[in-house]
Scaffold this motif. Structure first.
Motif, mmCIF file in Angstrom:
data_model
loop_
_atom_site.group_PDB
_atom_site.id
_atom_site.type_symbol
_atom_site.label_atom_id
_atom_site.label_comp_id
_atom_site.label_asym_id
_atom_site.label_seq_id
_atom_site.Cartn_x
_atom_site.Cartn_y
_atom_site.Cartn_z
ATOM 1 N N VAL A 95 0.836 -1.202 0.000
ATOM 2 C CA VAL A 95 0.000 0.000 0.000
ATOM 3 C C VAL A 95 0.873 1.255 0.000
ATOM 4 O O VAL A 95 2.031 1.227 0.393
ATOM 5 C CB VAL A 95 -0.945 0.029 1.223
ATOM 6 N N ASP A 99 -2.205 4.964 2.946
ATOM 7 C CA ASP A 99 -3.094 3.860 3.299
ATOM 8 C C ASP A 99 -2.561 3.011 4.452
ATOM 9 O O ASP A 99 -3.179 2.012 4.819
ATOM 10 C CB ASP A 99 -3.330 2.965 2.080
ATOM 11 N N LYS A 179 0.751 -3.756 4.164
ATOM 12 C CA LYS A 179 -0.414 -3.198 4.848
ATOM 13 C C LYS A 179 -0.331 -3.366 6.366
ATOM 14 O O LYS A 179 -0.877 -2.553 7.115
ATOM 15 C CB LYS A 179 -1.677 -3.860 4.306
#
Length: 209
Positions: A95, A99, A179
């Motif tokens: 990401v 994010d 992430k």
């Protein structure tokens, strides 16, 4: 400037002293470090071997005797040991910084302090970016005008992608994160890792010219 440097020294000293109160072996087991003994905890930071003296908490680079770890380098290592969660695992999903959980509020600072200067430094010199990444031993990726997978720590990979500029568009750098990176380190430290990544690429190129 002196006051700012003094504050940095105080912060590093506080973390060093806190390290001495931690259950160091439990922290190593938590993050999966098995390279430690009664004297030191050993881990790589951006591919460079580092040691934390278990009796003093001081961090050094055994292969670089003249190098004194700086503020970001020192804090990132302490933060990693302290904030990593039990059984943390990467997701495999890459990401953008915006994010990353709880880090998006620092997006402006990340653009100004990391991505912008990084791109400007290598603008017009994509070969310099590629050569620096190769010498640092990072795994090349087939993106843009040069890209690498960079191990900030053994369990915190970054992906750095560089596009050179032309008459219409300026040079651009992007850094992608797993992430789940904030399972391993504090969200504010994600900016620090981006800045440190830039430092390693730039310092390698400056040192080799």
């Amino acid at each position: 400037m002196e006051g700012r440097e003094s504050n940095y020294v105080k912060v590093m000293e506080r973390w060093r002293q806190d390290f001495l109160t931690w259950d160091q072996e439990a922290l190593c087991r938590k993050v999966g470090i098995d390279t430690y003994d009664g004297e030191a905890i050993r881990l790589d930071y951006f591919g460079i071997p580092h040691e934390i003296d278990r009796r003093t908490g001081r961090i050094s680079c055994p292969g670089r005797p003249g190098h004194e770890p700086g503020f970001d380098e020192t804090l990132a290592i302490y933060n990693f040991l302290y904030y990593a969660e039990e059984a943390a695992a990467n997701s495999g999903e890459w990401v953008h910084f915006r994010d990353v959980k709880s880090a998006g509020v620092f997006e402006g600072a990340f653009e100004r302090q990391v991505l912008g200067p990084f791109a400007a430094y290598f603008a017009g010199r994509p070969e310099a970016f590629r050569e620096a990444g190769e010498r640092l031993g990072y795994a090349p990726l087939n993106y843009g005008d040069g890209a690498f997978q960079v191990p900030a720590f053994f369990c915190i990979p970054l992906r750095v992608i560089f596009w050179d500029g032309d008459e219409e568009f300026p040079a651009k750098v992007n850094i992608l994160f797993d992430k789940n990176i904030t399972l391993f380190i504090h969200p504010e430290s994600v900016v620090m890792l981006g800045s440190e990544c830039m430092r390693y690429f730039e310092s390698d190129w400056r040192g080799r010219r």
